[in-house]
Design a protein around this motif. Structure first.
Motif, PDB file in Angstrom:
ATOM      1  N   TYR A 120       0.904  -1.143  -0.111  1.00 56.11           N
ATOM      2  CA  TYR A 120      -0.118  -0.144   0.088  1.00 56.11           C
ATOM      3  C   TYR A 120       0.810   1.192  -0.083  1.00 56.11           C
ATOM      4  O   TYR A 120       0.408   2.332  -0.902  1.00 56.11           O
ATOM      5  CB  TYR A 120      -1.027  -0.029   1.269  1.00 56.11           C
ATOM      6  N   ALA A 121       1.987   1.343   0.782  1.00 59.67           N
ATOM      7  CA  ALA A 121       2.813   2.292   0.956  1.00 59.67           C
ATOM      8  C   ALA A 121       3.399   2.537  -0.541  1.00 59.67           C
ATOM      9  O   ALA A 121       3.511   3.790  -0.923  1.00 59.67           O
ATOM     10  CB  ALA A 121       4.015   2.040   1.986  1.00 59.67           C
ATOM     11  N   MET A 125       2.323   6.113  -2.106  1.00 56.86           N
ATOM     12  CA  MET A 125       3.173   7.178  -1.508  1.00 56.86           C
ATOM     13  C   MET A 125       4.324   7.276  -2.364  1.00 56.86           C
ATOM     14  O   MET A 125       4.893   6.247  -3.082  1.00 56.86           O
ATOM     15  CB  MET A 125       3.606   7.000  -0.082  1.00 56.86           C
ATOM     16  N   ARG A 126       4.706   8.476  -2.825  1.00 55.46           N
ATOM     17  CA  ARG A 126       5.965   8.566  -3.778  1.00 55.46           C
ATOM     18  C   ARG A 126       7.053   9.521  -2.793  1.00 55.46           C
ATOM     19  O   ARG A 126       7.247  10.389  -2.811  1.00 55.46           O
ATOM     20  CB  ARG A 126       5.416   9.505  -4.813  1.00 55.46           C
ATOM     21  N   PRO A 128      11.556   9.038  -1.890  1.00 53.24           N
ATOM     22  CA  PRO A 128      12.534   8.643  -2.698  1.00 53.24           C
ATOM     23  C   PRO A 128      12.887   7.251  -2.578  1.00 53.24           C
ATOM     24  O   PRO A 128      13.226   6.647  -1.517  1.00 53.24           O
ATOM     25  CB  PRO A 128      13.838   9.597  -2.020  1.00 53.24           C
ATOM     26  N   GLY A 129      13.158   6.635  -3.696  1.00 55.80           N
ATOM     27  CA  GLY A 129      13.590   5.459  -4.099  1.00 55.80           C
ATOM     28  C   GLY A 129      12.563   4.265  -3.825  1.00 55.80           C
ATOM     29  O   GLY A 129      12.846   3.256  -3.491  1.00 55.80           O
ATOM     30  N   TYR A 130      11.363   4.772  -3.981  1.00 56.54           N
ATOM     31  CA  TYR A 130      10.226   3.549  -3.908  1.00 56.54           C
ATOM     32  C   TYR A 130      10.172   2.709  -4.953  1.00 56.54           C
ATOM     33  O   TYR A 130      10.040   1.473  -4.509  1.00 56.54           O
ATOM     34  CB  TYR A 130       8.807   4.369  -3.723  1.00 56.54           C
ATOM     35  N   LYS A 131      10.684   2.957  -6.197  1.00 56.00           N
ATOM     36  CA  LYS A 131      10.672   2.065  -7.101  1.00 56.00           C
ATOM     37  C   LYS A 131      11.852   1.001  -7.024  1.00 56.00           C
ATOM     38  O   LYS A 131      11.887  -0.162  -7.181  1.00 56.00           O
ATOM     39  CB  LYS A 131      10.955   2.572  -8.654  1.00 56.00           C
ATOM     40  N   LYS A 132      13.106   1.547  -6.334  1.00 59.51           N
ATOM     41  CA  LYS A 132      14.448   0.667  -6.135  1.00 59.51           C
ATOM     42  C   LYS A 132      13.978  -0.221  -5.279  1.00 59.51           C
ATOM     43  O   LYS A 132      14.454  -1.325  -5.006  1.00 59.51           O
ATOM     44  CB  LYS A 132      15.440   1.674  -5.951  1.00 59.51           C
ATOM     45  N   PHE A 133      13.184   0.366  -4.147  1.00 54.90           N
ATOM     46  CA  PHE A 133      12.561  -0.473  -2.939  1.00 54.90           C
ATOM     47  C   PHE A 133      12.329  -1.734  -3.443  1.00 54.90           C
ATOM     48  O   PHE A 133      12.335  -2.802  -2.847  1.00 54.90           O
ATOM     49  CB  PHE A 133      12.215   0.433  -1.986  1.00 54.90           C
TER      50      PHE A 133
END
Length: 303
Positions: A120-121, A125-126, A128-133
Motif C-alpha cells: 500500500y505504501a 506514496m511517492r 525517494p527510492g520507492y521503485k528501487k525498494f
C-alpha cells in the motif's frame, strides 16, 4: 377444359419441393457440437491426470506392507486402515500438526500484514527510492535456500531464536513477504485513488483509510497472499529441518522424514501421513477459493 387445367395445376403444386427450414445462424463465440465434445474430452483427461497422483497416494496408504508399492495389485485384497491408526496413535502426528499450524498461521498473519502495508505504501506514496525498494525486494527472491541457511542460522543463533516457532516464522516471512508485497502492490494499484481522498475528506488518518476502506476492497488480493504465505510455511523442509531441533516441534514436512532411515523407508506410513496432511491444506484452500481467481488476475491489470 377447366377441370383438366385445375388438375394439372394441382399436380404441379404437389410436385414442388417443400422449402428447407432456415438454418439457425451460429452466434459469435458459440462452439459447435464437435468442438464442445473435444474441449470436454480434453478437460476430462486433464482432470484424470491431475487426480491420478492423489488417488494413487490414497491407494498406497491402504496397503499393509511397506513394499506394496512394488506390487500394487496385492493391495486390492488386503486394504486396511491400520496405517492411519498407527500414524495417529504411535507417532507425534498431533505435535507435528500443532507446530505446523502455529508456524503456518503465524507466517500468514505476520507476512500478510507486512506485505499489505508495504504494498500500500509503495502504491500510494511517492517517497525517494520507492521503485528501487520494490526491485530490492524482488532481488531477494534470487538467492537459493542453500545459500541463505548458514547466514540465517547465525542470525537466529545470535538472537537465541533457534528451535523456536517465532524464529522459524521470521525466516519464512523473509522469503514470503517480498513476493506478497509485489502481489498486493499490483492489486492496490487497481483500487481508485479517489477512495483515499474520500477517506481523508471524512477525517480518516492514512492508516484509518487503509484499514477501513482499502483493506475491505482488497480481500481477493489478501486471500491470494494469505494462501501463498500459508503454503510456503506449510510445505517447506530445509529451514524447518535445520532450525527446529526438538522432534515435538517438527512441522509435517520434517516429520515425514522420520519414516525414512539409512536402510529402510516405510512408504505405506508416509502415504497415510501425506493423506492426513492434505486435510488442513484443503480446508484452508476451501476458505479462500472464492477470492483466489479474482486476486490472481486483478493485480495484472495495472502496474
Amino acid at each position: 377444359m377447366s377441370t383438366t387445367t385445375l388438375d394439372t395445376s394441382t399436380a404441379v403444386t404437389d410436385q414442388t419441393p417443400a422449402a428447407a427450414p432456415p438454418r439457425r445462424a451460429r452466434r459469435r463465440g458459440e462452439r459447435g457440437l464437435a468442438a464442445s465434445f473435444t474441449s470436454h474430452g480434453i478437460l476430462i483427461v486433464a482432470s484424470l491426470i491431475a487426480l491420478f497422483p492423489v488417488a494413487w497416494l490414497v491407494f498406497l496408504s491402504l496397503g499393509p506392507d511397506k513394499d506394496d508399492y512394488l506390487h500394487p495389485g496385492r493391495i486390492f485384497g488386503r486394504m486396511t486402515f491400520d496405517n492411519y491408526v498407527f500414524v495417529l496413535r504411535e507417532t507425534k502426528f498431533f505435535d507435528w500438526l500443532m507446530s505446523t499450524l502455529i508456524v503456518s498461521l503465524g507466517t500468514t498473519a505476520i507476512g500478510v500484514l507486512i506485505a499489505a502495508t508495504t504494498g500500500y505504501a509503495v502504491s500510494r506514496m511517492r517517497f525517494p527510492g520507492y521503485k528501487k525498494f520494490m526491485w530490492v525486494l524482488l532481488v531477494t527472491q534470487m538467492f537459493p535456500t542453500a545459500v541463505l541457511i548458514v547466514p540465517m542460522y547465525e542470525i537466529m543463533s545470535e538472537l537465541q531464536l533457534i528451535d523456536s516457532y517465532f524464529g522459524l516464522i521470521l525466516v519464512y516471512c523473509s522469503t514470503a513477504v517480498p513476493y506478497s508485497a509485489w502481489l498486493l502492490k499490483g492489486y492496490f494499484d487497481t483500487i481508485p485513488f479517489e477512495i483515499d481522498e474520500a477517506g481523508r475528506v471524512d477525517g480518516l488518518t492514512p492508516f484509518g483509510t487503509f484499514a477501513r476502506l482499502i483493506l475491505p476492497l482488497a480481500k481477493p488480493g489478501l486471500a491470494v497472499a494469505a494462501f501463498y504465505n500459508f503454503i510456503t510455511a506449510f510445505g517447506e523442509v530445509a529451514f524447518a529441518s535445520q532450525f527446529m531441533l526438538d522432534d515435538t516441534k517438527y512441522t509435517f514436512a520434517v516429520g515425514l522424514q522420520s519414516f525414512i532411515s539409512e536402510h529402510d523407508a516405510q512408504r505405506n506410513l508416509m502415504a497415510a501421513t501425506a493423506v492426513l496432511i492434505a486435510v488442513p491444506v484443503s480446508a484452508f484452500f476451501y476458505l479462500v477459493q472464492k477470492n483466489l481467481v479474482t486476486g490472481l488476475t486483478a493485480g495484472g491489470t495495472k502496474g
